[in-house]
Design an enzyme around this catalytic site. Sequence first.
Site, PDB file in Angstrom:
ATOM      1  N   LYS A   1       0.707  -1.240  -0.028  1.00 37.16           N
ATOM      2  CA  LYS A   1      -0.285   0.150  -0.317  1.00 37.16           C
ATOM      3  C   LYS A   1       1.113   1.648   0.143  1.00 37.16           C
ATOM      4  O   LYS A   1       0.144   2.396   0.001  1.00 37.16           O
ATOM      5  CB  LYS A   1      -1.070   0.096   1.651  1.00 37.16           C
ATOM      6  CG  LYS A   1      -2.062  -1.148   1.096  1.00 37.16           C
ATOM      7  CD  LYS A   1      -2.735  -0.925  -0.124  1.00 37.16           C
ATOM      8  CE  LYS A   1      -3.518  -2.082  -0.093  1.00 37.16           C
ATOM      9  NZ  LYS A   1      -5.052  -2.673  -1.083  1.00 37.16           N
TER      10      LYS A   1
ATOM     11  N   ASP B   1      -2.458 -38.995 -39.102  1.00 36.11           N
ATOM     12  CA  ASP B   1      -0.998 -37.755 -39.200  1.00 36.11           C
ATOM     13  C   ASP B   1      -0.441 -38.472 -38.656  1.00 36.11           C
ATOM     14  O   ASP B   1       0.048 -39.541 -37.706  1.00 36.11           O
ATOM     15  CB  ASP B   1      -2.196 -36.872 -38.600  1.00 36.11           C
ATOM     16  CG  ASP B   1      -1.114 -35.551 -38.239  1.00 36.11           C
ATOM     17  OD1 ASP B   1       0.031 -35.131 -39.416  1.00 36.11           O
ATOM     18  OD2 ASP B   1      -1.214 -35.326 -37.522  1.00 36.11           O
TER      19      ASP B   1
END
Length: 939
Positions: free
Chosen positions: A417, A633
Amino acid sequence: MPGSTTSMPLDSFHEPYTRSGDDVSLDKVRDQITVLEDELRKKDIPLTGRIIHVCHYLPIVPTLNTRPNMPSPPATPPSKAGDVPPSPTSDPAASWSDNKAPSERSHATTDAAAWTLKPRYGHAAMISGIRSLSATHDQLIVGWTGDIQSPTQGERVTAATVGPKEREALDDALKGYITKESDGDLDVDDDDADAEARGLKRRKTAYVPVWLDDKVAHGHYDGYCKQTLWPLFHYLLWQDVATEYASADAHYEPYVKTCQAFADAIAKVYTPGDLIWVHDYHLLLVPRMIREAIPDATIGLFVHTPFPSSEVFRCLPRRKEILDGMLGATLVCFQTYSYSRHFTSTCVRVCGYEITSRGIDVEGHVSTVMHCPVGIDAARVGRDVLRPGIKPKLEALRNLYEGKKIIVGRDKLDFVKGVLQKLRAFEKLLQDYPEWIGNVVLIQVTSPALTDSPKLERQVSELVAHINGEYGSLDFIPVHHYHQTLKKDEFYALLSVADLGVITPLRDGMNTTSMEFVIAQERTKKSPSVLSEFMGISKHMEDALQVNPWDLGGVAKAIHQGLVMSNEEKASRHARLHRVVTTHTSHHWAAVLVKNLLGQMGGEGQARQTPYIPKEVLERRYNSAKKRLFLFDYDGTLAPIVKVPSHATPSPQTLQALSALSSDPANLVYIISGRDGAFLEEHLGHLTDVGFSAEHGGFMRDRGSKEWVNFTEKLDMEWMGEVLEVFKYYTERTTGSHIEVKKSSITWHYRSADPEWGQFQCRQCQDLLENNLAHKRPIEVLVGKKNLEVRPIAVNKGEIVKRILYQNPDAEFIFCAGDDKTDEDMFRALLLFSSGQTKATMEPPLSITLIDDDDASSSSPTSTSAEPKYKPVDLAIDKEAVFTTAVGHSSKRTLASWHVTTPQEIVEHMLELVRDVQGGDEGFGQRVKREEKGEESKL
Ligand SMILES: O=P(O)(O)OC[C@H]1O[C@H](O[C@H]2O[C@H](CO)[C@@H](O)[C@H](O)[C@H]2O)[C@H](O)[C@@H](O)[C@@H]1O
């Protein structure tokens, strides 16, 4: 040569897939929601009109009036009226459970008032946003009970000792709690009579408590949340953890357990058509856990904290798990564009995920990323600042500091902060602008943080004493520091009396005080504020004096500027800020989230869910077919994707599966790859019963043969030199990229390059090839997995599939698997049936009519001159026996009918099909082979 490319426009790079909250009014957004929902319903997309919010804490504190398993004492008497809850921005874990709120009351339960329920304060912005949705939607709030308090016994009760009876009683008490109604403009402590008087109606809100074992709950929150994630997300990088704790990983286990408990709770209450919103960094694994349990769920994740740059986030030991957890969401939303940009960049850099126009792609599941700040409940704060208790407090403050300018700061005493830096900047003000000595005071209130830091408290006290010693006198104290929790009236009196607000966190997800300050000042001085540029809300508050809190001289200068600002300037800046704060409210935020999540359903945003391959059907069809085609594939389908192409060699299981499949004479097995023939021969060539196609359909080698047929032989291949030059250019400027030159195709790989730069260069290169070469040369540019490939347009994998099928029309089973875009050509070729058709006919494919045969129109010796040489064929295959299978996530866009997730699963499914060959039952082909040899069955 390509034109020069300049530096990468990182910001615009992210624009296509990150969107912000809309700049339209709340009513308009609500109208848009209604329209969207109507459209979805018309498309028969289920919608329950209910939103499930998943929050770390329930917004209710349940207090057990009885000692568990003890007779019930009389219900707790209601609290004193008029007690004031703490600041709305305080952390819930700072536990206000001993404060009696106005709406606190005991609930009659199955176990005679076993529980007292009262509102939990904290996260006011989020909760007010959620509650505002009850104007339009039913809501379910799922959250942890928090530690269970038992004031009657004066002790904390562990969750483990709260038995099933008390848990049931809490469920009942929570049902009683939901009877209040609102249009979303009510607050949790508004009383019902008040609400009715204002004619407000709420849709139904229900609460689902999540029960956590105490140790798990605290390991999760005090441990992983507060010691690992919170510092990391605020750029603090565990300075203390490194010395005081074993590792940043120490509390990961309770974090996982907690997230799982939430996901389980959601799965129990979910109905198809619910929208799910998961809130904040406490629950980052929850989206993926829900996705695993409910693959079709529409899940939003809102991160209330900052999200750090990828270079910081990558320090997290569990970085991939956390990112994957978040990416289970359909939509991930942050407070600001920069947090969303950091997140996307982290997914790309740390996990290597791809970005598509829809969002971040993880094996085909795409998460859209957007940003929209939460805002505050401006209407409520507007009412709060008029509370009668405020005026006397405000006047008392005015009298106390008469003749002096008042600077106000109110922060949690948490390092991020920036209170220390603020105090130093104030000291700098007194040094650089000595005219303020004796004329300005700083009232700094710090509220206790969850993890109290005595060291920080001491440093703050020492610095305050130092400034007061240095610049104060007997009748002047420059800094007034109060380390205490403010009551609401005191808080608003403080904000209202200020001549300047100074809110300068080092990092803050959003920051509500800065917005509350603007509302409080509306009725008083319209004083300006000095805000840190490192808060999520800063981008929206451009009319505040924005500073870098580390630049003490800069902050001092801004404070001076604020103190001497003319009334006209104050008024005009304030008016603009007030408009922002009252427009971008928490209600607006919540509605924008819902609208955007709905936007992901059904339409462009949401890909179709491809079901998982049905193992039993696959096996049944396999076993009943006399002839079968397997069309695989290679990269990403039979072998996982790896960094270096030459390392993608087949595993022993893959070879075993291919060998077993192809040894069955009823099976025709083909590998149809983008690889060149040399690679396929080297690693798979010994499988003599397997056929191959290389370079995306450019070449073919039939099973049993050593010869490659070159389908590109007669094609114009001059373009190869030109493409090679372009690829060389991009290779030079993209460290880590390389070129793979094949016989009739070229691939540019950038997997090992910086992911963002690589992808950016890939797009540039693709543009260049498509716009400058592809229209004048017979080529196609293919975007692969971290590669760009160019091959002749005349060949593709689909043509090879058609060729194989045309030559084997009697096949009764087809399994075809692939993972990337080039494999979609195979799936398209297998879309054989138009709707309602059960049998299909096939035209001769181009690879036969044009490539095999020079004179395509010539007739065969057996045909009449009017007949073409190649005729359509009737196919034996049934629609249900075509198993086109995409490897990847179920939401991947594909033409395939089924999906599996990894290449390993393809191999496992194949091994299952042929397990008979390897020891168990025999397949059809084996049986024929054996019967032909006159052998007895093994069984
Ligand atoms: O059609 P496929 O069999 O899927 O081949 C497509 C391309 O795959 C290879 O590249 C891809 O896999 C590599 C190994 O995992 C990986 O490193 C690379 O990033 C991927 O793009 C291969 O190198 C290409 O020639 C193929 O065309």
